[in-house]
Write a protein that holds these residues in place. Structure first.
Motif, mmCIF file in Angstrom:
data_model
loop_
_atom_site.group_PDB
_atom_site.id
_atom_site.type_symbol
_atom_site.label_atom_id
_atom_site.label_comp_id
_atom_site.label_asym_id
_atom_site.label_seq_id
_atom_site.Cartn_x
_atom_site.Cartn_y
_atom_site.Cartn_z
ATOM 1 N N ASP A 98 1.069 -1.223 0.034
ATOM 2 C CA ASP A 98 -0.062 -0.068 0.011
ATOM 3 C C ASP A 98 0.774 1.164 -0.096
ATOM 4 N N LEU A 99 0.625 2.204 -0.788
ATOM 5 C CA LEU A 99 1.705 3.382 -0.837
ATOM 6 C C LEU A 99 1.286 4.488 0.012
ATOM 7 N N LEU A 100 1.051 3.877 1.410
ATOM 8 C CA LEU A 100 1.004 4.989 2.385
ATOM 9 C C LEU A 100 1.888 4.372 3.474
ATOM 10 N N TRP A 101 2.475 5.219 4.302
ATOM 11 C CA TRP A 101 3.374 4.730 5.367
ATOM 12 C C TRP A 101 2.426 4.383 6.438
ATOM 13 N N ARG A 102 2.688 3.092 7.130
ATOM 14 C CA ARG A 102 1.881 2.815 8.075
ATOM 15 C C ARG A 102 2.806 1.842 9.211
ATOM 16 N N TRP A 103 2.317 2.119 10.267
ATOM 17 C CA TRP A 103 3.042 1.283 11.558
ATOM 18 C C TRP A 103 2.276 0.483 11.934
ATOM 19 N N GLY A 104 2.647 -0.782 12.571
ATOM 20 C CA GLY A 104 1.778 -1.725 13.261
ATOM 21 C C GLY A 104 1.387 -2.813 12.275
ATOM 22 N N PRO A 105 1.132 -3.962 13.061
ATOM 23 C CA PRO A 105 0.706 -5.152 12.368
ATOM 24 C C PRO A 105 -0.265 -5.107 11.592
ATOM 25 N N ASP A 106 -0.721 -5.408 10.384
ATOM 26 C CA ASP A 106 -1.673 -5.449 9.691
ATOM 27 C C ASP A 106 -1.792 -6.586 8.619
ATOM 28 N N LEU A 107 -2.548 -7.610 9.065
ATOM 29 C CA LEU A 107 -2.751 -8.634 7.975
ATOM 30 C C LEU A 107 -4.058 -8.627 7.536
ATOM 31 N N LYS A 108 -4.702 -7.721 7.255
ATOM 32 C CA LYS A 108 -6.020 -7.702 6.869
ATOM 33 C C LYS A 108 -5.708 -7.261 5.178
ATOM 34 N N ALA A 109 -6.425 -8.162 4.397
ATOM 35 C CA ALA A 109 -6.371 -8.015 2.961
ATOM 36 C C ALA A 109 -6.961 -6.648 2.491
ATOM 37 N N SER A 110 -7.713 -6.107 3.143
ATOM 38 C CA SER A 110 -8.393 -4.771 2.896
ATOM 39 C C SER A 110 -7.719 -3.851 3.092
ATOM 40 N N SER A 111 -6.536 -3.928 3.681
ATOM 41 C CA SER A 111 -5.589 -2.641 3.864
ATOM 42 C C SER A 111 -4.403 -2.587 2.972
ATOM 43 N N TYR A 112 -4.490 -3.462 2.098
ATOM 44 C CA TYR A 112 -3.448 -3.416 1.031
ATOM 45 C C TYR A 112 -4.104 -3.025 -0.554
ATOM 46 N N LYS A 113 -3.975 -2.079 -1.173
ATOM 47 C CA LYS A 113 -4.363 -1.797 -2.274
ATOM 48 C C LYS A 113 -3.712 -2.516 -3.533
ATOM 49 N N TYR A 114 -2.301 -2.957 -3.412
ATOM 50 C CA TYR A 114 -1.818 -3.412 -4.784
ATOM 51 C C TYR A 114 -1.235 -4.934 -4.499
ATOM 52 N N TRP A 115 -1.536 -5.777 -5.545
ATOM 53 C CA TRP A 115 -1.398 -7.236 -5.544
ATOM 54 C C TRP A 115 -0.478 -7.897 -6.579
ATOM 55 N N GLY A 116 0.163 -8.614 -6.395
ATOM 56 C CA GLY A 116 0.760 -9.437 -7.338
ATOM 57 C C GLY A 116 -0.127 -10.523 -7.850
ATOM 58 N N GLN A 117 0.376 -11.168 -8.761
ATOM 59 C CA GLN A 117 -0.620 -12.295 -9.525
ATOM 60 C C GLN A 117 -0.483 -13.730 -8.765
ATOM 61 N N GLY A 118 0.457 -13.818 -7.920
ATOM 62 C CA GLY A 118 0.524 -14.953 -7.068
ATOM 63 C C GLY A 118 1.487 -16.023 -7.484
ATOM 64 N N THR A 119 1.884 -16.974 -6.787
ATOM 65 C CA THR A 119 2.598 -17.867 -6.932
ATOM 66 C C THR A 119 2.304 -19.339 -6.137
ATOM 67 N N GLN A 120 2.017 -20.311 -6.720
ATOM 68 C CA GLN A 120 1.495 -21.616 -6.041
ATOM 69 C C GLN A 120 2.479 -22.447 -5.284
ATOM 70 N N VAL A 121 2.081 -22.578 -4.121
ATOM 71 C CA VAL A 121 2.915 -23.540 -3.079
ATOM 72 C C VAL A 121 2.058 -24.636 -2.894
ATOM 73 N N THR A 122 2.574 -25.830 -3.201
ATOM 74 C CA THR A 122 1.903 -27.117 -2.947
ATOM 75 C C THR A 122 2.795 -27.982 -2.058
ATOM 76 N N VAL A 123 2.387 -28.557 -0.779
ATOM 77 C CA VAL A 123 2.979 -29.095 0.169
ATOM 78 C C VAL A 123 2.360 -30.668 0.119
ATOM 79 N N SER A 124 3.064 -31.650 -0.037
ATOM 80 C CA SER A 124 2.455 -32.747 -0.110
ATOM 81 C C SER A 124 2.931 -33.773 1.301
ATOM 82 N N SER A 125 2.366 -34.664 1.752
ATOM 83 C CA SER A 125 2.576 -35.209 3.025
ATOM 84 C C SER A 125 3.334 -36.605 2.636
#
Length: 125
Positions: A98-125
């Motif tokens: 998010d292009l705004l300075w911010r301090w403190g923990p924030d794991l809410k998706a709604s707090s971030y405006k810009y996103w990448g396309q993603g990379t897949q992680v698959t863990v097998s047992s």
């Protein structure tokens, strides 16, 4: 425009490790908050780890002591080192900022405006 590109995902067995990278372009992200999220099929997007404008890191409980988030400001790159991977870590992993300075923990998706396309992680047992 802001562009984030993730890489480093793949398929590993439980107990293995992966390091995800997220390269940012257009802006210098050194002082902006950044985070990693993941989404498993049929589940909501979940905040995994974040780093605030002061460099303080926060982790969701399920990955504490296994994952490490870090930034290389010179390379404009965000990392997520994932160790001792478990099948429940499987999902699409996204970086966000998010292009705004911010301090403190924030794991809410709604707090971030810009996103990448993603990379897949698959863990097998």
């Amino acid at each position: 425009q802001v562009q984030l590109v993730e890489s480093g995902g793949g398929s590993v067995q439980a107990g293995g490790s992966l390091r995800l990278s997220c390269v940012g372009s257009k802006y210098t992200y050194a002082n902006y908050p950044m985070a990693w999220f993941r989404q498993a099929p049929g589940k909501e997007r979940e905040g995994v780890a974040c780093i605030d404008s002061g460099g303080t890191t926060t982790y969701t409980d399920s990955v504490k002591d296994r994952f490490t988030i870090s930034k290389d400001n010179a390379k404009n790159t965000l990392y997520l080192q994932m160790n001792s991977l478990k099948p429940e870590d499987t999902g699409m992993y996204y970086c966000a900022t998010d292009l705004l300075w911010r301090w403190g923990p924030d794991l809410k998706a709604s707090s971030y405006k810009y996103w990448g396309q993603g990379t897949q992680v698959t863990v097998s047992s």
